[in-house]
Write an enzyme that holds these catalytic residues in place. Sequence first.
Site, PDB file in Angstrom:
ATOM      1  N   HIS A  23     -32.780  -2.557 -10.469  1.00 41.05           N
ATOM      2  CA  HIS A  23     -31.317  -2.450 -10.431  1.00 41.05           C
ATOM      3  C   HIS A  23     -30.891  -2.092 -11.853  1.00 41.05           C
ATOM      4  O   HIS A  23     -31.497  -2.563 -12.826  1.00 41.05           O
ATOM      5  CB  HIS A  23     -30.638  -3.774 -10.108  1.00 41.05           C
ATOM      6  CG  HIS A  23     -31.004  -4.397  -8.802  1.00 41.05           C
ATOM      7  ND1 HIS A  23     -32.082  -5.217  -8.653  1.00 41.05           N
ATOM      8  CD2 HIS A  23     -30.397  -4.341  -7.587  1.00 41.05           C
ATOM      9  CE1 HIS A  23     -32.138  -5.645  -7.393  1.00 41.05           C
ATOM     10  NE2 HIS A  23     -31.130  -5.130  -6.728  1.00 41.05           N
ATOM     11  N   ASP A  54     -30.765  -5.009 -14.153  1.00 42.29           N
ATOM     12  CA  ASP A  54     -32.037  -5.669 -14.494  1.00 42.29           C
ATOM     13  C   ASP A  54     -32.546  -5.151 -15.832  1.00 42.29           C
ATOM     14  O   ASP A  54     -33.144  -5.890 -16.611  1.00 42.29           O
ATOM     15  CB  ASP A  54     -33.155  -5.351 -13.487  1.00 42.29           C
ATOM     16  CG  ASP A  54     -32.826  -5.728 -12.079  1.00 42.29           C
ATOM     17  OD1 ASP A  54     -32.032  -6.653 -11.884  1.00 42.29           O
ATOM     18  OD2 ASP A  54     -33.390  -5.083 -11.160  1.00 42.29           O
TER      19      ASP A  54
HETATM   20  C1  XLS Z   1     -32.156  -8.798  -1.562  1.00 45.10           C
HETATM   21  C2  XLS Z   1     -32.666  -7.432  -1.495  1.00 45.10           C
HETATM   22  C3  XLS Z   1     -32.637  -6.713  -2.834  1.00 45.10           C
HETATM   23  C4  XLS Z   1     -32.809  -5.241  -2.637  1.00 45.10           C
HETATM   24  C5  XLS Z   1     -32.380  -4.417  -3.820  1.00 45.10           C
HETATM   25  O1  XLS Z   1     -32.339  -9.598  -0.653  1.00 45.10           O
HETATM   26  O2  XLS Z   1     -33.944  -7.450  -0.961  1.00 45.10           O
HETATM   27  O3  XLS Z   1     -33.586  -7.250  -3.679  1.00 45.10           O
HETATM   28  O4  XLS Z   1     -34.129  -4.926  -2.331  1.00 45.10           O
HETATM   29  O5  XLS Z   1     -31.052  -4.589  -4.116  1.00 45.10           O
END
Ligand code: XLS
Length: 441
Positions: free
Chosen positions: A105, A108
């Site tokens: 993200h 991140d």
């Molecule tokens: C959360 C999601 C997230 C997505 C990316 O539950 O899995 O991690 O994969 O935003």
Amino acid sequence: MKKQSTAFFPGITKVQYEGPCSTNPLAFKHYNADELIDGKSMKDHLRFSVTYWHTIRGQLADMFGVGTAVRPWEDGTNSMKMAETRARVAFEFLEKLGAPFYAFHDRDVAPEGKSLRETNRNLDAIAKVLKAEQERTGVQLLWGTACLFVHPRFTHGAATSCNADVFAYAAAQVKKAIEVTHTLKGAGYVFWGGREGYSTLLNTDLKREMDHLGKFLHMAADHKKAIGFKGQFYIEPKPKEPTKHQYDSDAAACLNFLREYDLLGDFKLNLETNHATLAGHTMQHEMEVAIAAQALGSIDANTGDMLLGWDTDQFPTSIYLTTEIMLSILNMGGFRTGGTNFDAKVRRESFEPVDLFYAHIGGMDAFARGLKIATAIRKDGRLANFVRQRYSSWDSGIGAKIEAGKANFKELETYMLQKGDAAPNTSGRQEFLENLINDFI
Ligand code: XLS
Ligand code: NI
Ligand code: NI
């Protein structure tokens, strides 16, 4: 020989394939990147990816306690300097593990600044570091995404917020995240609607929110074309958590949404095991639903806990699960832009850096076994033959006529009045088939 950096994970060298007899916990027993399975390397079949949010940023906190993760490189800040250090940590990890991809993200990798402009500057600066690290190591970006759920501005959602300014902010943020993904040659871009849902319908105009989400995704698709980004867009379904109900609740709901808003041509699905089970489905069910619509793009590999009702995001270790997943992937002809992204975190009790290695090695080995078993099941052919045989009444006679669209109710009535009753059914043989699968596991 590439030079080994030992800055952040001292004592851990590149993880090697040592075969099933090895007792070395830091070696692969089944994943052998270059080994050919049916003419394609395991690396290309599986396309493993490491998630930045769990593996690099996860502090192992839960609702009752602070993070327990011991990460000696963390200095307790979320500064730009720390962000750069984390990028080096990430790539040392990726290199030593031998994973060909990663996913992140925007937030991140780089901290939010005081304004959107400053935030974008931060992201650009770290993207340069990531680019250099990608070039140094050959690791590629599987997909990028925008974090539209942590900051309080997204309390009521992002594209589905009641606050139009928040929609605009989210649009600006996603625009930037797509551009950065493009710069980093990402193979895809994911939309996970963390807060695109509701906690109560008492305060929610559902139709209006869905319309806004449709508009938002159209704008994203338009921008993708405008900048010439060729990566694949994916929607990641999840039924709940953090909201009570999320609009992208499962594969079928997403496909219906995409069809309703005329977006099917621009999106595929990124399916996650733990989200499937939260929705009351199996991962294989979700995969088959997506494959039937030619919309399976990528997978988030993890698993839930039978006794816990939330998204525990555990590393997948069940060979039965990975076999089912790989059967579906192989049957559809393999990944194109997608891959096997470990959207998984080590347990709060597994707080040492080395646990990150154990976790990924285990997941990769579990998938490697799933791949080999699924390949053997396909080669054997009995499973596929059984299914084909089960539907053989559709290959000729009245079945073929119906499938070809050359029958109507009146003709079918005539046919059955003449025949008197349907041909007898044959056994579904579930137990026989379950035993057959176990013979390969
Ligand atoms: C959360 C999601 C997230 C997505 C990316 O539950 O899995 O991690 O994969 O935003
Ligand atoms: Ni998840
Ligand atoms: Ni996910």
